[in-house]
Design a protein around this motif. Structure first.
Motif, short mmCIF file in Angstrom:
data_model
loop_
_atom_site.label_atom_id
_atom_site.label_comp_id
_atom_site.label_asym_id
_atom_site.label_seq_id
_atom_site.Cartn_x
_atom_site.Cartn_y
_atom_site.Cartn_z
N THR A 130 0.84 -1.20 0.00
CA THR A 130 0.00 0.00 0.00
C THR A 130 0.87 1.25 0.00
O THR A 130 0.71 2.12 -0.84
CB THR A 130 -0.94 0.01 1.23
N ASN A 156 -0.16 2.23 -3.73
CA ASN A 156 -1.23 3.21 -3.63
C ASN A 156 -0.94 4.50 -4.40
O ASN A 156 -1.83 5.27 -4.67
CB ASN A 156 -1.51 3.53 -2.16
N TYR A 173 -5.12 4.88 -6.56
CA TYR A 173 -5.15 5.98 -5.60
C TYR A 173 -6.41 5.88 -4.76
O TYR A 173 -7.51 6.15 -5.24
CB TYR A 173 -5.10 7.33 -6.34
N LEU A 176 -5.91 6.49 2.45
CA LEU A 176 -5.40 5.59 3.48
C LEU A 176 -6.35 5.60 4.66
O LEU A 176 -6.74 6.67 5.14
CB LEU A 176 -4.00 6.01 3.93
N THR A 186 -7.17 0.17 4.58
CA THR A 186 -6.96 0.59 3.20
C THR A 186 -7.13 -0.61 2.28
O THR A 186 -6.54 -1.66 2.48
CB THR A 186 -5.54 1.17 3.03
N GLN A 188 -6.88 -2.76 -1.23
CA GLN A 188 -6.09 -2.91 -2.44
C GLN A 188 -6.91 -3.60 -3.51
O GLN A 188 -6.41 -3.90 -4.57
CB GLN A 188 -4.85 -3.76 -2.16
#
Length: 189
Positions: A130, A156, A173, A176, A186, A188
């Motif tokens: 991340t 990220n 993007y 967080l 967060t 993914q």
């Protein structure tokens, strides 16, 4: 009975940790649990699972390049730590189910020791992170011999140490979502 110790042992413990009675200890523990639960609950209520994903303008080109590399590879290694390790495992299993040999590592020390027997110029090493700043992953990316492995990072954002060390970075993007106790929500996915 459930603790398999005598009541006098419990009373001595209660006195040693600064309480006058077992009831006082229970009430204090309960109060702290309720307080901590309310902190976590208020943080959970802030999560948004409908956050729009934002990708760079060349995202599809990068995905096409990744797909091409995977199709040509003898083996694809997927590496991540923590929740990123779970994503590495998921992606590796997905590749295997599609007929491509893939191995995943959640212990970041293993890929560093890859020998010539497993790694070659057609193998891929995909990093999932991340932050893109995980020290162990950045170290592997810095020390892996480039002519043995093509390296890809999925992070990220594109402005991080891991992205700068890999041959290809695919950035997504999202905000967080990190809270107390090192809890990281967060996504993914």
């Amino acid at each position: 009975d459930a603790t398999h110790v005598s009541p006098s042992t419990i009373i001595r413990f209660v006195k040693r940790v600064g309480y006058d009675s077992f009831t006082e200890l229970k009430l204090d523990v309960h109060k702290k649990l309720v307080r901590d639960a309310s902190i976590i609950t208020s943080n959970l209520s802030q999560l948004s699972y409908k956050e729009p994903l934002v990708f760079e303008s060349d995202f599809e080109d990068k995905i096409d390049k990744l797909v091409g590399r995977i199709a040509q590879a003898d083996v694809t290694f997927c590496v991540g730590i923590g929740s990123s390790g779970i994503m590495a495992e998921y992606f590796s299993r997905l590749l295997n189910s599609l007929g491509h040999l893939s191995l995943y590592y959640q212990d970041a020390g293993l890929p560093y020791y890859l020998g010539k027997d497993l790694s070659n110029e057609t193998s891929n090493l995909i990093f999932f992170s991340t932050s893109g700043e995980t020290r162990e992953l950045v170290t592997i990316a810095q020390t892996i011999e480039p002519h043995f492995t093509y390296t890809i990072s999925i992070t990220n954002n594109s402005m991080n140490s891991l992205a700068s060390e890999t041959d290809l970075n695919i950035a997504y993007y999202v905000t967080l979502d990190r809270f107390i106790f090192n809890v990281d929500f967060t996504s993914q996915i």
